[in-house]
Motif scaffolding. Structure first.
Motif, short mmCIF file in Angstrom:
data_model
loop_
_atom_site.label_atom_id
_atom_site.label_comp_id
_atom_site.label_asym_id
_atom_site.label_seq_id
_atom_site.Cartn_x
_atom_site.Cartn_y
_atom_site.Cartn_z
N GLY A 22 0.77 -1.23 0.00
CA GLY A 22 0.00 0.00 0.00
C GLY A 22 0.80 1.28 0.00
N GLY A 23 2.06 1.21 0.42
CA GLY A 23 2.83 2.44 0.51
C GLY A 23 4.25 2.24 0.99
N TYR A 24 4.93 3.36 1.10
CA TYR A 24 6.30 3.42 1.62
C TYR A 24 6.24 4.04 3.01
N SER A 25 6.93 3.46 3.97
CA SER A 25 6.97 4.01 5.32
C SER A 25 8.37 4.53 5.61
N TYR A 26 8.40 5.78 6.07
CA TYR A 26 9.67 6.45 6.36
C TYR A 26 9.74 6.82 7.83
#
Length: 178
Positions: A22-26
Motif C-alpha cells: 500500500g505504501g512506503y513508510s519512512y
C-alpha cells in the motif's frame, strides 16, 4: 535531508523503513527531533490484492482496529490530498528480524494469540506477516493498519503462523528481495 509535508507541516526523512503493497513508510522527525512514521500511499500494481481508495481504507481500518484493543501506533495526522499518514513511531525490532537473530521468544507468540482473540471476536483478520509486528519493551505492536473481515483461511493459525515459523533461510531470502 529530504523534506515531506503532512498538511503543510514539515518532516525530515531519516530513512526508509519499508515498502508494502500500500505504501512506503519512512522514519521522519519534526523540527523538535520527535520521531514519527510517515506512510506515503503508492499506486503500484499488486497482483494478489485489490485496492479501492487506499487512504480511506487506512483510516477506516485504523478505526476498526481501535475497537479491538490491540497495541498499534497512534494515527497522528492524515493528509488526504497528498495521501500521507503520520503515525506514532514504535522503536524496536520486527518479528522477522528477531527470528533471523535467533531472538524470537515464545511470549511474542502468546501475545499475537491474545491479539487474535480480540480480532476474531470483532470479526477481523490483520496482515500477520512478521514484518508488520514490532517489539518494544517486550510488548508486541501491530504497526500496519490493514484489516479485513474474518475468514478462517486468512487467520493467524492458518496463514500467519506459517510465516512466524519460517526458517531463517526463507526470511533471509525475503529480506534480500525487499
Amino acid at each position: 535531508m529530504e523534506v515531506m509535508k503532512v498538511n503543510e507541516k514539515e518532516f525530515f526523512v531519516i530513512k526508509l523503513l519499508g515498502h508494502g503493497k500500500g505504501g512506503y513508510s519512512y522514519l521522519v522527525k519534526d523540527g523538535l527531533n520527535n520521531l514519527f512514521v510517515l506512510k506515503q500511499i503508492h499506486h503500484e500494481p499488486c497482483s494478489y490484492y485489490t485496492f479501492g481508495n487506499k487512504i480511506e481504507a487506512e483510516i477506516n481500518d485504523y478505526n476498526r482496529l481501535l475497537k479491538c484493543d490491540i497495541r498499534m501506533p497512534k494515527m497522528i495526522d492524515v493528509d488526504i490530498k497528498n495521501e500521507r499518514i503520520l503515525k506514532e513511531y514504535i522503536d524496536g525490532p520486527s518479528i522477522d528480524v528477531l527470528i533471523l537473530q535467533d531472538k524470537m521468544k515464545e511470549e511474542f507468540r502468546i501475545q499475537i494469540k491474545e491479539m487474535c482473540k480480540s480480532l476474531y471476536s470483532n470479526n477481523l483478520n490483520i496482515d500477520y506477516f512478521p514484518t508488520n509486528f514490532i517489539v518494544q519493551n517486550e510488548l508486541l505492536y501491530y504497526v500496519d493498519y490493514e484489516c479485513n473481515n474474518y475468514m478462517e483461511e486468512w487467520n493467524f493459525e492458518n496463514w500467519g503462523s506459517k510465516y512466524w515459523s519460517k526458517t531463517k533461510e526463507f526470511l533471509t531470502h525475503f529480506n534480500r528481495e525487499k
